[in-house]
Design a protein around this motif. Structure first.
Motif, PDB file in Angstrom:
ATOM      1  N   GLY A 172       0.808  -1.229   0.000  1.00 43.73           N
ATOM      2  CA  GLY A 172       0.000   0.000   0.000  1.00 43.73           C
ATOM      3  C   GLY A 172       0.838   1.275   0.000  1.00 43.73           C
ATOM      4  N   GLY A 173       2.054   1.202   0.522  1.00 41.54           N
ATOM      5  CA  GLY A 173       2.896   2.395   0.586  1.00 41.54           C
ATOM      6  C   GLY A 173       3.610   2.722  -0.704  1.00 41.54           C
ATOM      7  N   ILE A 174       3.444   1.883  -1.707  1.00 44.03           N
ATOM      8  CA  ILE A 174       4.225   2.024  -2.932  1.00 44.03           C
ATOM      9  C   ILE A 174       3.390   1.779  -4.201  1.00 44.03           C
ATOM     10  N   ALA A 175       2.235   1.126  -4.038  1.00 41.69           N
ATOM     11  CA  ALA A 175       1.468   0.651  -5.202  1.00 41.69           C
ATOM     12  C   ALA A 175       0.949   1.790  -6.087  1.00 41.69           C
ATOM     13  N   THR A 240       1.984  12.760  -1.911  1.00 41.50           N
ATOM     14  CA  THR A 240       1.781  13.192  -0.528  1.00 41.50           C
ATOM     15  C   THR A 240       1.266  12.029   0.312  1.00 41.50           C
ATOM     16  N   SER A 241       1.895  11.860   1.476  1.00 38.90           N
ATOM     17  CA  SER A 241       1.371  10.939   2.492  1.00 38.90           C
ATOM     18  C   SER A 241       0.927  11.789   3.669  1.00 38.90           C
ATOM     19  N   GLY A 242      -0.185  11.429   4.297  1.00 35.55           N
ATOM     20  CA  GLY A 242      -0.627  12.254   5.412  1.00 35.55           C
ATOM     21  C   GLY A 242      -1.397  11.458   6.446  1.00 35.55           C
ATOM     22  N   ALA A 283       9.036   8.323  -5.158  1.00 30.22           N
ATOM     23  CA  ALA A 283       8.302   9.395  -4.476  1.00 30.22           C
ATOM     24  C   ALA A 283       7.315   8.803  -3.466  1.00 30.22           C
ATOM     25  N   ASP A 284       6.633   7.732  -3.863  1.00 26.87           N
ATOM     26  CA  ASP A 284       5.619   7.122  -3.004  1.00 26.87           C
ATOM     27  C   ASP A 284       6.257   6.471  -1.774  1.00 26.87           C
ATOM     28  N   ALA A 285       7.276   5.648  -2.020  1.00 30.88           N
ATOM     29  CA  ALA A 285       7.936   4.969  -0.893  1.00 30.88           C
ATOM     30  C   ALA A 285       8.560   5.990   0.048  1.00 30.88           C
ATOM     31  N   ALA A 286       9.191   7.018  -0.530  1.00 29.13           N
ATOM     32  CA  ALA A 286       9.882   8.008   0.299  1.00 29.13           C
ATOM     33  C   ALA A 286       8.897   8.794   1.161  1.00 29.13           C
ATOM     34  N   ALA A 287       7.741   9.160   0.589  1.00 28.95           N
ATOM     35  CA  ALA A 287       6.766   9.933   1.370  1.00 28.95           C
ATOM     36  C   ALA A 287       6.312   9.118   2.584  1.00 28.95           C
ATOM     37  N   THR A 288       6.084   7.836   2.388  1.00 27.53           N
ATOM     38  CA  THR A 288       5.667   6.978   3.508  1.00 27.53           C
ATOM     39  C   THR A 288       6.792   6.858   4.540  1.00 27.53           C
ATOM     40  N   ALA A 289       8.020   6.600   4.052  1.00 28.60           N
ATOM     41  CA  ALA A 289       9.154   6.443   4.974  1.00 28.60           C
ATOM     42  C   ALA A 289       9.407   7.729   5.763  1.00 28.60           C
TER      43      ALA A 289
HETATM   44 MG    MG Z   1       3.678   5.963  -0.101  1.00 31.92          MG
END
Ligand code: MG
Ligand code: AMP
Length: 341
Positions: A172-175, A240-242, A283-289
């Motif tokens: 879910g953090g990268i898909a 963006t992750s929030g 971008a997706d993985a990094a925002a979550t991390a």
């Molecule tokens: Mg993510």
């Protein structure tokens, strides 16, 4: 009072983008548990519509195949891993799991695709709009001690090898980032050069080199509308992750869907992170991390992950960003982002 809110805020971003004339072809769909918008510019509508059809189909397939608790391939893999340690998978899924594991290593375990059982325990594995209750501390501890499960791929990437049974792989953090990469390929195949795809806060801004960038709103993590506007284009992803995307409040605590794998609890200090990168998966993985690492790990993580453009807003409204990000951000009056790097 216990409330659970699942907000889809990405459309606010799309609404803020600069639309050149003539107006784009637009389509809104529901996918990856969110409203998504497809805007295609400078194309006859029949052609844009054909590209949007392909995107819609691809997103439906990827959402099915990459959702940990669904009927598709990742769900099947997880059901097999309940009592097996070695399971064959497709190369496509293997590649995404491989990338997720690499981000796990590069983030020193703050990004952890093996924490699906914890996500499930907290009730953030589905989008059921019902009240949730924080799990018992003992259950959280037991699952946290069981992760990370060591997961490897065989040399071809077509077989998962886990060090124990019962691992639930959650991508879910990268898909959505990987889905944006697929959208980018489809758009290129259709000869589209200018488009904005918004998967509920995971945005692809495709534009030719010599054209105006898009202006993308950064959602206010604690209110309506945007706190800042970001200029992006030329195929960049703005992700963006929030803590406001999926959460419930209980006893004055906010419990949200991004979990610190070391404690088993939702992260507490960071409200939102936005990352711009050419690679939407990064971008997706990094925002979550970065949500998990918070301000304390911001510099180390952006360096280790190779992220040049990122901004983080804490729950208290403090802001930190990488050096290059300042030039991309225009803060609106709600937060004073100047001089906080
Ligand atoms: Mg993510
Ligand atoms: P995102 O919106 O990209 O930050 O992804 C959030 C989703 O990633 C959650 O709904 C979980 O499915 C999963 N997730 C939660 N915490 C983590 C974590 N620490 N590492 C990797 N994935 C996570």
């Amino acid at each position: 009072m216990l409330t659970r809110v699942i907000a889809t805020l990405g459309l606010a971003c799309a609404a803020l983008s600069c639309a050149p004339e003539p107006p784009p072809y637009q389509r809104t769909i529901y996918t990856f548990g969110t409203l998504a918008s497809i805007s295609i510019y400078d194309q006859p509508h029949a052609e844009a519509s054909a590209a949007a059809d392909d995107i819609e189909q691809a997103l439906a397939r990827l959402n099915r195949d990459w959702y940990a608790w669904g009927p598709g391939e990742l769900g099947e893999l997880n059901r097999s891993l309940a009592d097996k340690e070695v399971v064959d998978i497709s190369l496509e899924l293997g590649e995404l799991i491989g990338q997720a594991l690499e981000f796990g290593e590069a983030s020193d375990g703050l990004f952890d695709p093996t924490l699906g059982s914890l996500v499930e325990l907290w009730g953030f594995h589905d989008s059921a709009d019902e009240a949730s209750v924080a799990p018992r501390a003992a259950d959280i501890r037991a699952l946290t001690e069981a992760i990370p499960v060591r997961v490897e791929l065989d040399s071809e990437g077509a077989r998962v090898i886990a060090s124990a049974t019962g691992v639930v792989i959650d991508l879910g953090g990268i898909a959505k980032g990987a889905a944006l990469a697929e959208c980018q390929e489809i758009l290129a195949r259709h000869g589209v050069r200018r488009a904005l795809i918004d998967l509920g806060g995971d945005i692809l801004a495709m534009s030719p080199a010599n054209s105006q960038p898009f202006e993308i709103g950064v959602q206010d993590p604690r209110g309506d509308g945007a706190v800042a506007v970001i200029a992006a284009g030329r195929g960049e992803a703005v992700v963006t992750s929030g803590d406001y995307e999926r959460f419930y409040d209980q006893d004055d605590e906010r419990y949200h869907h991004i979990i610190d794998p070391k404690t088993g609890y939702p992260t507490a200090a960071t409200a939102a992170v936005t990352v711009i990168a050419n690679d939407p998966v990064l971008a997706d993985a990094a925002a979550t991390a970065l949500m998990v690492g918070g301000i304390a790990k911001f510099e180390e993580l952006t360096t280790n992950l190779g992220v040049e453009l990122a901004t983080l807003i804490t729950v208290d409204g403090a802001v930190v960003h990488t050096e290059g990000m300042q030039a991309r951000l225009q803060w609106l009056d709600k937060i004073d982002g100047a001089g906080t790097d």
